[in-house]
Design a protein around this motif. Structure first.
Motif: not given
Length: 288
Positions: A133-154
């Protein structure tokens, strides 16, 4: 993407052989161990983050991974979870169906529920085949996507899932939080891309111009500051000039400046030599 068996120095990857091998080894490790990993590729605009992401995804796809790639956009802030949606559903062979993702996204007001159910969906997919799963320019991601990405990998750390993110250079932010959160539970690789060496830039020049590089071209390329995108823009302009006999397009420097507004001051040295190049193009056009 770079095809399997092709030298990683081709396809815009000149000078990135070490980074290519590092990321490909991570793909192979995820497939071999059946455990998750995360890589964050960072660097200035035009430095080669997207090309490296594409090469890694191509290697993973050839190795049998299911691959989902997306690019974050500032407009994603209008719709919660839209950045992650771009990775999971916007493919020829989407990782999740639109219907499945729509059912999940209705729970965006219940973040922990959403993370848990997304984890279940991804784990079910990874039970059949490894996943990237790859996301380019993650610094521009919406807040909910960023939150989910802090949780999902673990949450999916015991499944063969490789998370691959790119981030533009700048102050520490959400991308670093994602990487830090993941590193507590799974291997997390931080790939920092710096300027290309002079020899790599000369190889790019040979690729584009198909001939040896003379001193005048070298002088022009110094203005690119080791930035491969900027170097290729210059070289493409030179090739166009040589093939058509016309001066280098006057909008080239302005176009590059607009696309690479976040470049370092050293790289923007190009803007000072651009007018000189254009003014003398009738008598100083480098030969092929």
């Amino acid at each position: 993407m770079t095809a399997m068996g092709q030298s990683p120095s081709r396809g815009g990857l000149r000078g990135r052989e070490a980074e290519v091998e590092r990321l490909r080894a991570l793909v192979d490790s995820v497939a071999r161990t059946g455990s998750a990993a995360l890589a964050l590729i960072r660097g200035e605009a035009g430095i080669g983050k997207t090309v490296l992401l594409d090469d890694c995804a191509g290697h993973a796809g050839a190795a049998g991974f299911s691959v989902g790639l997306g690019e974050a956009d500032e407009l994603h802030h209008l719709v919660p979870l839209s950045s992650l949606t771009a990775c999971l559903t916007h493919q020829d062979r989407p990782l999740l169906s639109d219907e499945a993702f729509a059912d999940l996204s209705r729970g965006h007001d219940h973040r922990i529920w959403l993370v848990q159910h997304l984890a279940e969906q991804i784990e079910a997919l990874a039970a059949r085949t490894p996943v990237l799963i790859g996301l380019d320019d993650v610094q521009r991601a919406d807040p909910l996507s960023r939150f989910v990405l802090t949780q999902l990998p673990a949450r999916v750390r015991t499944s063969p899932v490789l998370w691959l993110l790119t981030r533009r250079s700048g102050p520490s932010g959400e991308a670093d939080e994602i990487c830090a959160a993941a590193s507590r539970a799974l291997p997390a690789v931080d790939v920092r891309l710096g300027p290309l060496s002079s020899s790599a830039i000369e190889q790019l020049a040979d690729d584009v111009l198909g001939t040896g590089v003379d001193e005048q071209v070298r002088d022009l390329l110094e203005g690119a500051g080791g930035n491969p995108f900027l170097a290729v823009e210059l070289l493409t302009g030179l090739r166009s000039t040589n093939s058509s006999g016309e001066p280098v397009p006057t909008g080239l420097v302005a176009g590059v400046r607009g696309r690479l507004s976040a470049l370092s001051p050293g790289t923007l040295h190009l803007l000072r030599i651009g007018p000189c190049w254009g003014a003398g193009s009738g008598s100083r056009t480098p030969s092929r």
